[in-house]
Design a protein around this motif. Structure first.
Motif, short mmCIF file in Angstrom:
data_model
loop_
_atom_site.label_atom_id
_atom_site.label_comp_id
_atom_site.label_asym_id
_atom_site.label_seq_id
_atom_site.Cartn_x
_atom_site.Cartn_y
_atom_site.Cartn_z
N ARG A 176 51.68 44.14 42.50
CA ARG A 176 53.10 43.79 42.73
C ARG A 176 54.04 44.87 42.20
NH1 ARG A 176 51.21 38.34 41.03
NH2 ARG A 176 51.30 36.98 42.86
N GLY A 177 53.48 45.85 41.48
CA GLY A 177 54.31 46.93 40.95
C GLY A 177 54.78 46.71 39.53
N VAL A 178 54.25 45.71 38.84
CA VAL A 178 54.62 45.46 37.45
C VAL A 178 53.72 46.31 36.55
CG1 VAL A 178 54.82 43.74 35.61
CG2 VAL A 178 55.36 43.13 37.99
N GLY A 179 54.31 47.27 35.86
CA GLY A 179 53.55 48.17 35.01
C GLY A 179 52.89 49.32 35.75
N LEU A 180 53.03 49.34 37.05
CA LEU A 180 52.44 50.40 37.87
C LEU A 180 53.47 50.91 38.85
CD1 LEU A 180 49.98 52.06 38.83
CD2 LEU A 180 49.37 50.14 40.32
N GLY A 181 53.84 52.18 38.72
CA GLY A 181 54.83 52.76 39.62
C GLY A 181 54.19 53.38 40.84
N ARG A 182 54.97 53.48 41.91
CA ARG A 182 54.45 54.06 43.15
C ARG A 182 54.02 55.51 42.96
NH1 ARG A 182 57.96 50.15 45.00
NH2 ARG A 182 57.18 48.96 46.81
N GLU A 183 54.63 56.19 41.99
CA GLU A 183 54.27 57.59 41.76
C GLU A 183 52.85 57.74 41.23
OE1 GLU A 183 55.86 55.93 37.96
OE2 GLU A 183 56.47 55.87 40.07
N SER A 184 52.26 56.63 40.72
CA SER A 184 50.90 56.68 40.16
C SER A 184 49.83 56.32 41.18
CB SER A 184 50.79 55.75 38.97
OG SER A 184 51.68 56.12 37.94
N LEU A 185 50.23 55.93 42.39
CA LEU A 185 49.27 55.54 43.42
C LEU A 185 48.59 56.75 44.03
CD1 LEU A 185 51.35 52.78 45.25
CD2 LEU A 185 49.64 52.49 43.45
N PRO A 186 47.36 56.59 44.52
CA PRO A 186 46.51 55.39 44.42
C PRO A 186 45.94 55.23 43.01
CG PRO A 186 45.34 57.15 45.53
CD PRO A 186 46.73 57.67 45.31
N MET A 187 45.82 53.97 42.57
CA MET A 187 45.33 53.67 41.23
C MET A 187 44.14 52.72 41.32
SD MET A 187 45.47 53.88 37.91
CE MET A 187 47.07 54.60 37.49
N ILE A 188 43.01 53.14 40.77
CA ILE A 188 41.85 52.25 40.67
C ILE A 188 42.21 51.13 39.70
CG2 ILE A 188 39.43 52.04 39.98
CD1 ILE A 188 39.11 55.01 40.70
N LEU A 189 41.99 49.88 40.13
CA LEU A 189 42.35 48.73 39.33
C LEU A 189 41.22 48.37 38.35
CD1 LEU A 189 43.97 46.67 42.21
CD2 LEU A 189 45.17 47.86 40.36
N GLY A 190 41.50 47.42 37.46
CA GLY A 190 40.49 46.95 36.53
C GLY A 190 40.70 47.43 35.11
N CYS A 191 40.80 46.47 34.17
CA CYS A 191 40.97 46.80 32.76
C CYS A 191 39.65 46.70 31.99
CB CYS A 191 41.97 45.84 32.10
SG CYS A 191 43.59 45.83 32.84
N ASP A 192 38.82 45.74 32.37
CA ASP A 192 37.65 45.39 31.57
C ASP A 192 36.38 45.94 32.19
OD1 ASP A 192 39.48 43.93 30.18
OD2 ASP A 192 38.78 41.97 30.85
N ALA A 193 35.45 46.38 31.33
CA ALA A 193 34.15 46.83 31.84
C ALA A 193 33.13 46.89 30.73
CB ALA A 193 34.27 48.19 32.51
N ALA A 194 31.87 46.77 31.14
CA ALA A 194 30.72 47.06 30.29
C ALA A 194 29.79 47.94 31.12
CB ALA A 194 30.01 45.77 29.87
N GLY A 195 29.11 48.86 30.45
CA GLY A 195 28.25 49.77 31.20
C GLY A 195 27.41 50.64 30.30
N ILE A 196 27.11 51.83 30.80
CA ILE A 196 26.23 52.77 30.11
C ILE A 196 27.00 54.05 29.82
CG2 ILE A 196 24.06 54.04 30.21
CD1 ILE A 196 23.66 51.05 30.29
N ASP A 197 26.98 54.50 28.55
CA ASP A 197 27.70 55.73 28.22
C ASP A 197 26.86 56.95 28.55
OD1 ASP A 197 25.88 56.10 26.16
OD2 ASP A 197 27.30 55.73 24.54
N GLU A 198 27.40 58.13 28.25
CA GLU A 198 26.74 59.38 28.62
C GLU A 198 25.43 59.60 27.89
OE1 GLU A 198 29.80 62.21 27.87
OE2 GLU A 198 30.84 61.84 29.76
N ASP A 199 25.21 58.88 26.79
CA ASP A 199 23.96 59.00 26.02
C ASP A 199 22.97 57.89 26.33
OD1 ASP A 199 24.86 61.30 24.63
OD2 ASP A 199 26.03 60.02 23.29
N GLY A 200 23.29 57.05 27.33
CA GLY A 200 22.39 55.99 27.72
C GLY A 200 22.53 54.71 26.93
#
Length: 320
Positions: free
Chosen positions: A51-75
């Motif tokens: 909706r554009g709250v906290g994200l300006g058009r000048e920053s598009l395209p923007m990959i969405l998503g705040c939360d994640a779990a995964g594998i770091d560079e050391d495995g």
């Protein structure tokens, strides 16, 4: 790499700006590290971004998503703290703090880059899907309850709007911490589900409670504000972290607030240390995030539609 991203901003039809497809790999920068995403969860913040709250058009395209779990560079199996620039690590001491997707690309992708300081070990007791639910909604609820409301075992708490991510987390965490938990929802099925999660009693929105509570966990905003204020005991605390029904309640209840010496506390996200505590609490206690559904990343639009329609109970998780 494949990602779900905001290509356009539309305040009235936010999902029209959501696109799925290829985006550039994260670029290397000093003090940052790249994490291979295994699971990421949706938040209302992602809809607000479209909706554009906290994200300006000048920053598009923007990959969405705040939360994640995964594998770091050391495995190593890791969880990400979503607040960037909280201490200056990786961005410089003068940069204002932000949440992923406000200035930096988010987690709904095969890989994401964050300051190395923002990476925490994932407890082995938690799955990637469970861990991915914690850094925003569950961390927000944890801080609201135990830092800003200051409740103790035996206290009574009211959680407004059972079913939302923060509200669901607050019910589970409050019950595990030995609080008397009251919860409200307009939806009978969500009230029943709140009981299953540990609420001691549930009510329709606005219903009179059998007791005044020590604290209210408020994320709904305008629609429940008066009820929240009226439900507090003298000297009680209302902690607010969102306003999904609007930011301007019909009555501010100022007379009641000052006469009963109520405290109104704003709360946003939480610290890295609080996230570490939350992870440890879940690992040790057996508390687990409530997951509404798990979808592959290429079905992200379905998850956004469930979130926008308010049909979910708990978190929608995207797996990569």
């Amino acid at each position: 790499m494949y990602a779900a991203y905001a290509a356009r901003i539309d305040a009235d039809k936010p999902l029209s700006g959501l696109e799925l497809g290829e985006r550039p790999e994260p670029s290397e920068r000093p003090g940052w590290t790249t994490v291979t995403v295994r699971a990421a969860s949706l938040n209302h913040h992602d809809l607000w971004s479209l909706r554009g709250v906290g994200l300006g058009r000048e920053s598009l395209p923007m990959i969405l998503g705040c939360d994640a779990a995964g594998i770091d560079e050391d495995g190593n199996e890791v969880v990400l703290h979503s607040v960037i620039g909280q201490t200056g690590h990786g961005v410089g001491p003068t940069e204002r703090r932000s949440i992923l997707t406000e200035h930096y690309q988010g987690t709904f992708a095969e890989r994401v880059s964050v300051p190395a300081w923002n990476v925490l070990p994932k407890p082995k007791e938690l799955s990637f899907e469970e861990a991915a639910c914690l850094p925003t909604a569950w961390l927000t609820a944890y801080r609201m309850l135990f830092t800003n409301a200051g409740v103790r075992p035996g206290d009574a708490v009211l959680v407004q709007g059972a079913g939302g991510g923060v509200a669901t987390a607050a019910i589970v965490l409050a019950r595990a911490a030995g609080l008397r938990v009251h919860a409200t929802s307009r939806d009978a099925a969500k009230r029943e589900r709140a009981l299953e999660l540990g609420a001691h009693a549930v009510y329709e929105s606005g219903a009179r409670l059998p007791e005044r509570v020590d604290a209210v966990i408020e994320t709904v905003g305008a629609a429940t504000w008066s009820h929240s204020v009226k439900s507090l005991r003298p000297g009680g605390t209302l902690v607010i972290s969102g306003a999904t029904s609007g930011q301007n309640p019909p009555a501010a209840e100022l007379n009641r607030i000052f006469f009963l010496e109520l405290k109104v506390v704003g709360s946003t996200m939480g610290s890295k240390e609080e996230l570490q505590d939350l992870l440890a609490f879940c690992a040790a206690s057996g508390v687990r995030p409530v997951i509404d559904s798990v979808l592959p990343l290429d079905r992200a639009r379905e998850g956004f539609e469930r979130l926008a329609a308010g049909e979910l109970f708990g978190k929608v998780v995207l797996t990569v």
